[in-house]
Design a protein around this motif. Sequence first.
Motif, PDB file in Angstrom:
ATOM      1  N   SER A 170      23.762  77.455  43.030  1.00  9.95           N
ATOM      2  CA  SER A 170      23.422  77.894  41.676  1.00  9.95           C
ATOM      3  C   SER A 170      21.928  78.062  41.453  1.00  9.95           C
ATOM      4  O   SER A 170      21.513  78.684  40.474  1.00  9.95           O
ATOM      5  N   ALA A 171      21.129  77.510  42.337  1.00 10.67           N
ATOM      6  CA  ALA A 171      19.685  77.416  42.089  1.00 10.67           C
ATOM      7  C   ALA A 171      18.948  78.743  42.191  1.00 10.67           C
ATOM      8  O   ALA A 171      17.799  78.844  41.778  1.00 10.67           O
ATOM      9  N   ARG A 172      19.568  79.767  42.789  1.00  9.26           N
ATOM     10  CA  ARG A 172      18.979  81.096  42.904  1.00  9.26           C
ATOM     11  C   ARG A 172      17.591  81.027  43.525  1.00  9.26           C
ATOM     12  O   ARG A 172      17.437  80.584  44.648  1.00  9.26           O
ATOM     13  N   GLU A 173      16.555  81.449  42.747  1.00  6.04           N
ATOM     14  CA  GLU A 173      15.204  81.542  43.334  1.00  6.04           C
ATOM     15  C   GLU A 173      14.591  80.192  43.645  1.00  6.04           C
ATOM     16  O   GLU A 173      13.586  80.103  44.358  1.00  6.04           O
ATOM     17  N   PHE A 174      15.168  79.097  43.133  1.00 11.30           N
ATOM     18  CA  PHE A 174      14.641  77.768  43.409  1.00 11.30           C
ATOM     19  C   PHE A 174      15.242  77.150  44.672  1.00 11.30           C
ATOM     20  O   PHE A 174      14.828  76.084  45.116  1.00 11.30           O
ATOM     21  N   SER A 176      15.287  77.785  47.986  1.00  9.97           N
ATOM     22  CA  SER A 176      14.431  77.523  49.148  1.00  9.97           C
ATOM     23  C   SER A 176      13.384  76.462  48.847  1.00  9.97           C
ATOM     24  O   SER A 176      13.109  75.591  49.674  1.00  9.97           O
ATOM     25  N   ALA A 177      12.813  76.517  47.652  1.00 14.67           N
ATOM     26  CA  ALA A 177      11.767  75.556  47.285  1.00 14.67           C
ATOM     27  C   ALA A 177      12.318  74.136  47.219  1.00 14.67           C
ATOM     28  O   ALA A 177      11.647  73.178  47.613  1.00 14.67           O
ATOM     29  N   LEU A 178      13.547  73.981  46.753  1.00 12.84           N
ATOM     30  CA  LEU A 178      14.124  72.642  46.585  1.00 12.84           C
ATOM     31  C   LEU A 178      14.866  72.145  47.824  1.00 12.84           C
ATOM     32  O   LEU A 178      14.743  70.984  48.192  1.00 12.84           O
ATOM     33  N   TRP A 179      15.650  73.008  48.438  1.00 11.69           N
ATOM     34  CA  TRP A 179      16.499  72.589  49.559  1.00 11.69           C
ATOM     35  C   TRP A 179      15.985  73.066  50.916  1.00 11.69           C
ATOM     36  O   TRP A 179      16.470  72.614  51.931  1.00 11.69           O
ATOM     37  N   GLY A 180      15.064  74.008  50.927  1.00 10.36           N
ATOM     38  CA  GLY A 180      14.652  74.614  52.184  1.00 10.36           C
ATOM     39  C   GLY A 180      15.603  75.734  52.553  1.00 10.36           C
ATOM     40  O   GLY A 180      16.548  76.035  51.829  1.00 10.36           O
ATOM     41  N   ASP A 181      15.355  76.349  53.681  1.00  8.92           N
ATOM     42  CA  ASP A 181      16.145  77.513  54.082  1.00  8.92           C
ATOM     43  C   ASP A 181      17.404  77.157  54.864  1.00  8.92           C
ATOM     44  O   ASP A 181      18.257  78.012  55.079  1.00  8.92           O
ATOM     45  N   GLN A 182      17.512  75.921  55.313  1.00  5.59           N
ATOM     46  CA  GLN A 182      18.673  75.504  56.099  1.00  5.59           C
ATOM     47  C   GLN A 182      19.683  74.762  55.229  1.00  5.59           C
ATOM     48  O   GLN A 182      19.317  74.056  54.289  1.00  5.59           O
TER      49      GLN A 182
END
Length: 200
Positions: A170-174, A176-182
Amino acid sequence: MGRPAAGSNTTATPERLLDAADAVFAQHGFRGARLEDIAAAAGIRRPSLLYHFPSKELLYNAVVRRTFQRLGAALTEAMLQPSSFSERFDAIIDTYTQFLEEHPELARILVWELLDGQGPGRVVLLEQVVPLLDLTERFARIEGRRYIRTDLPVRAAILQIASDLVLRTSAREFKSALWGDQVHARVLARALFFSNTSGE
């Protein structure tokens, strides 16, 4: 309600309408979504939509039910694979992760409903989510009884992994910043469920 007027888009099947409604409900929630926008996304007019689904609530319920039925079928297939518990455990995590990636609208609808608490999808979610949770918990307790940590609150652990993936999706643009790319769902699930992370 009469049939759609002659010359309307007769290829606008209920399935196409549900696909269009998925996206609009996920973006705006039940209250913010407009039937005009859903009809436009499906390439038809509002009266044609109402021929198939006489109210917004009925359309919303159909969207949520269809999505959870698909998820339930995918998870059941993963559970029934002719393989070890460890491999099926991974398959369930991967199936759920992939399903959310392919249907991000489900994650957003879940978040909308959980935050709202009074939306029309409340009953549908209880009818659809709880049986899926029961199914997954039963699989873990019965099939995994020789592998899963005996002190584990199984239902809470399942919800921990499931809700993390819902929020990530659900985080959309956030994201990668919050969870990383993996996606680390499988690693986290193994750490939670098994004393031996091999699952064997």
